[in-house]
Design an enzyme around this catalytic site. Structure first.
Site, PDB file in Angstrom:
ATOM      1  N   ASN A  15       0.817  -1.232   0.043  1.00 37.71           N
ATOM      2  CA  ASN A  15      -0.034   0.042   0.125  1.00 37.71           C
ATOM      3  C   ASN A  15       0.783   1.141  -0.130  1.00 37.71           C
ATOM      4  O   ASN A  15       1.476   1.537   1.132  1.00 37.71           O
ATOM      5  CB  ASN A  15      -0.797  -0.007   1.119  1.00 37.71           C
ATOM      6  CG  ASN A  15      -1.507   1.428   1.390  1.00 37.71           C
ATOM      7  OD1 ASN A  15      -1.899   2.040   0.563  1.00 37.71           O
ATOM      8  ND2 ASN A  15      -2.058   1.572   2.578  1.00 37.71           N
ATOM      9  N   LYS A  17       0.058   4.164  -0.331  1.00 39.62           N
ATOM     10  CA  LYS A  17      -0.513   5.581   0.188  1.00 39.62           C
ATOM     11  C   LYS A  17      -0.213   6.691  -0.900  1.00 39.62           C
ATOM     12  O   LYS A  17      -0.357   6.420  -2.054  1.00 39.62           O
ATOM     13  CB  LYS A  17      -0.110   5.848   1.409  1.00 39.62           C
ATOM     14  CG  LYS A  17      -0.063   4.586   2.469  1.00 39.62           C
ATOM     15  CD  LYS A  17      -0.033   5.006   3.894  1.00 39.62           C
ATOM     16  CE  LYS A  17      -0.267   3.693   4.452  1.00 39.62           C
ATOM     17  NZ  LYS A  17      -0.128   3.737   6.170  1.00 39.62           N
ATOM     18  N   HIS A 113      -9.803   1.314   4.408  1.00 40.43           N
ATOM     19  CA  HIS A 113      -8.375   1.852   5.258  1.00 40.43           C
ATOM     20  C   HIS A 113      -8.694   2.638   6.420  1.00 40.43           C
ATOM     21  O   HIS A 113      -9.432   3.795   6.241  1.00 40.43           O
ATOM     22  CB  HIS A 113      -7.314   2.159   4.360  1.00 40.43           C
ATOM     23  CG  HIS A 113      -5.828   2.029   4.860  1.00 40.43           C
ATOM     24  ND1 HIS A 113      -5.609   2.989   5.685  1.00 40.43           N
ATOM     25  CD2 HIS A 113      -4.862   1.225   4.955  1.00 40.43           C
ATOM     26  CE1 HIS A 113      -4.477   2.736   6.090  1.00 40.43           C
ATOM     27  NE2 HIS A 113      -3.700   1.672   5.541  1.00 40.43           N
ATOM     28  N   GLU A 115      -6.945   4.896   7.423  1.00 43.30           N
ATOM     29  CA  GLU A 115      -6.699   6.491   7.109  1.00 43.30           C
ATOM     30  C   GLU A 115      -7.943   7.031   6.381  1.00 43.30           C
ATOM     31  O   GLU A 115      -8.103   8.256   6.267  1.00 43.30           O
ATOM     32  CB  GLU A 115      -5.424   6.614   6.158  1.00 43.30           C
ATOM     33  CG  GLU A 115      -4.152   6.402   7.185  1.00 43.30           C
ATOM     34  CD  GLU A 115      -2.997   5.692   6.494  1.00 43.30           C
ATOM     35  OE1 GLU A 115      -2.889   5.740   4.911  1.00 43.30           O
ATOM     36  OE2 GLU A 115      -2.099   5.490   7.113  1.00 43.30           O
ATOM     37  N   GLU A 184      -5.619  -4.539  10.657  1.00 48.73           N
ATOM     38  CA  GLU A 184      -4.210  -3.627  10.971  1.00 48.73           C
ATOM     39  C   GLU A 184      -4.866  -2.758  12.254  1.00 48.73           C
ATOM     40  O   GLU A 184      -5.652  -1.940  12.099  1.00 48.73           O
ATOM     41  CB  GLU A 184      -4.491  -2.691   9.947  1.00 48.73           C
ATOM     42  CG  GLU A 184      -4.116  -3.276   8.390  1.00 48.73           C
ATOM     43  CD  GLU A 184      -3.588  -2.357   7.413  1.00 48.73           C
ATOM     44  OE1 GLU A 184      -2.452  -2.311   6.747  1.00 48.73           O
ATOM     45  OE2 GLU A 184      -4.237  -1.220   7.248  1.00 48.73           O
ATOM     46  N   GLY A 190       2.362   2.866  10.706  1.00 50.21           N
ATOM     47  CA  GLY A 190       3.120   3.833  10.325  1.00 50.21           C
ATOM     48  C   GLY A 190       4.030   4.364  11.522  1.00 50.21           C
ATOM     49  O   GLY A 190       4.631   5.223  11.759  1.00 50.21           O
ATOM     50  N   SER A 230       3.235  -1.678  10.268  1.00 51.23           N
ATOM     51  CA  SER A 230       4.606  -1.722  10.748  1.00 51.23           C
ATOM     52  C   SER A 230       5.191  -3.194  10.378  1.00 51.23           C
ATOM     53  O   SER A 230       6.377  -3.383  11.234  1.00 51.23           O
ATOM     54  CB  SER A 230       5.011  -1.292  12.267  1.00 51.23           C
ATOM     55  OG  SER A 230       4.790   0.156  12.401  1.00 51.23           O
TER      56      SER A 230
HETATM   57  P1  PGA Z   1       2.754   0.730   7.725  1.00 54.15           P
HETATM   58  O1  PGA Z   1       1.068   0.814   7.021  1.00 54.15           O
HETATM   59  O2  PGA Z   1       3.339  -0.502   6.913  1.00 54.15           O
HETATM   60  O3  PGA Z   1       3.249   2.011   7.074  1.00 54.15           O
HETATM   61  O4  PGA Z   1       2.576   0.542   9.114  1.00 54.15           O
HETATM   62  C1  PGA Z   1       0.348  -0.341   6.835  1.00 54.15           C
HETATM   63  C2  PGA Z   1      -0.795   0.256   6.053  1.00 54.15           C
HETATM   64  O5  PGA Z   1      -1.367   1.410   6.449  1.00 54.15           O
HETATM   65  O6  PGA Z   1      -1.513  -0.651   5.323  1.00 54.15           O
END
Ligand code: PGA
Length: 272
Positions: A15, A17, A113, A115, A184, A190, A230
């Site tokens: 992903n 983003k 997601h 976000e 998640e 992140g 992460s």
């Molecule tokens: P990350 O993001 O690996 O940077 O923690 C995972 C995601 O948001 O799908």
């Protein structure tokens, strides 16, 4: 992981983003294919591969789909989008519909997601999108997970169960069996913090039990359920060794083609 009668091929999903231009996307695609070839990773071109294979999908921003898709065409690495609208066309300024994603060669689409939920996307909207993706023949990667305050309040199970039920209600077993879920925990995205593999396995087992209650054990056993939050080359192994965890949704560490290839290689080696 092999949860009984059904063999689930692990899936490693990138992903990106809101990162990378068209030129950067094309270069990444080339580099990823070279890195995978160099490591002799056996990537399955279909959702259901041979034992020992892994499936891989990269989800760039909409604007890079064509450029990346051009490089990945003919390779076993699949293309995916990060969102879509539930209608197939219409007066929805700034939105993208499933047929447009199919037209660019997408096989997967990330939906719900955290976000996007953070910006106001609701369980009901995620549900409409999941239904529309399934109807169009796109494989949804439905994201669920608790926020830190929900975790502290002991609400992880309730939140995740609610999100799964809402997303997949009224869908038939065949549509759900093809779907992918990504667990998640929001506090792990992140941040460099991550759920323990045992804890992620426990919540993912609960997600599978929820699906079994809705649609029966056979359907639940077919759904690929990923961990996200992460994930890095040096922590993917213990996640993959858990019986319920069928792969990973990778954000930050997927932006570098070598690091992402490392994760894929480690996933292949450690798959339970
Ligand atoms: P990350 O993001 O690996 O940077 O923690 C995972 C995601 O948001 O799908």
């Amino acid at each position: 992981s092999n949860g009984g009668t059904v063999m689930r091929t692990p899936l490693i999903a990138a992903n990106w983003k809101m990162h990378k231009t068209t030129g950067e996307a094309a270069r990444y695609g080339q580099e990823l294919l070279e890195e995978l070839a160099r490591r002799q990773v056996s990537v399955s071109a279909s959702e259901q591969g041979q034992p020992g294979q892994v499936a891989v999908v990269v989800c760039p921003p909409f604007t890079a789909l064509a450029a990346l898709g051009g490089v990945l065409r003919g390779s076993p690495v699949a293309l995916g989008a990060q969102n879509m609208h539930w209608e197939t066309s219409g007066a929805y300024t700034g939105e993208i519909a499933a047929p447009m994603l199919l037209d660019l060669g997408c096989r997967y689409v990330i939906l719900g997601h955290s976000e996007r939920r953070q910006m106001g996307e609701t369980d009901e909207q995620v549900h409409r999108k999941v239904r529309a993706a399934a109807a169009a023949g796109l494989i949804p990667i439905v994201c669920v997970g608790e926020r830190i305050e929900e975790r502290r309040a002991g609400e992880t199970e309730a939140v995740v169960t609610r999100q799964v039920r809402a997303a997949f209600q009224h869908l038939d077993a065949a549509a759900v069996a093809r779907a992918v879920i990504a667990y998640e925990p929001v506090w792990a995205i992140g941040t460099g913090e991550y759920a323990s593999p045992e804890e992620a396995n426990r919540v993912i087992g609960l997600i599978r039990a929820t699906l079994a209650g809705m649609l029966g054990g056979e359907t639940a056993a077919a759904v690929r359920i990923l961990y996200g939050g992460s994930v890095k080359p040096d922590n993917i192994g213990p996640f993959m060794a858990q019986p319920e965890i069928d792969g990973a949704l990778v954000g930050g560490a997927s932006l570098d083609a070598k690091a992402f290839a490392d994760i894929i290689e480690q996933a292949e080696v450690n798959a339970a």
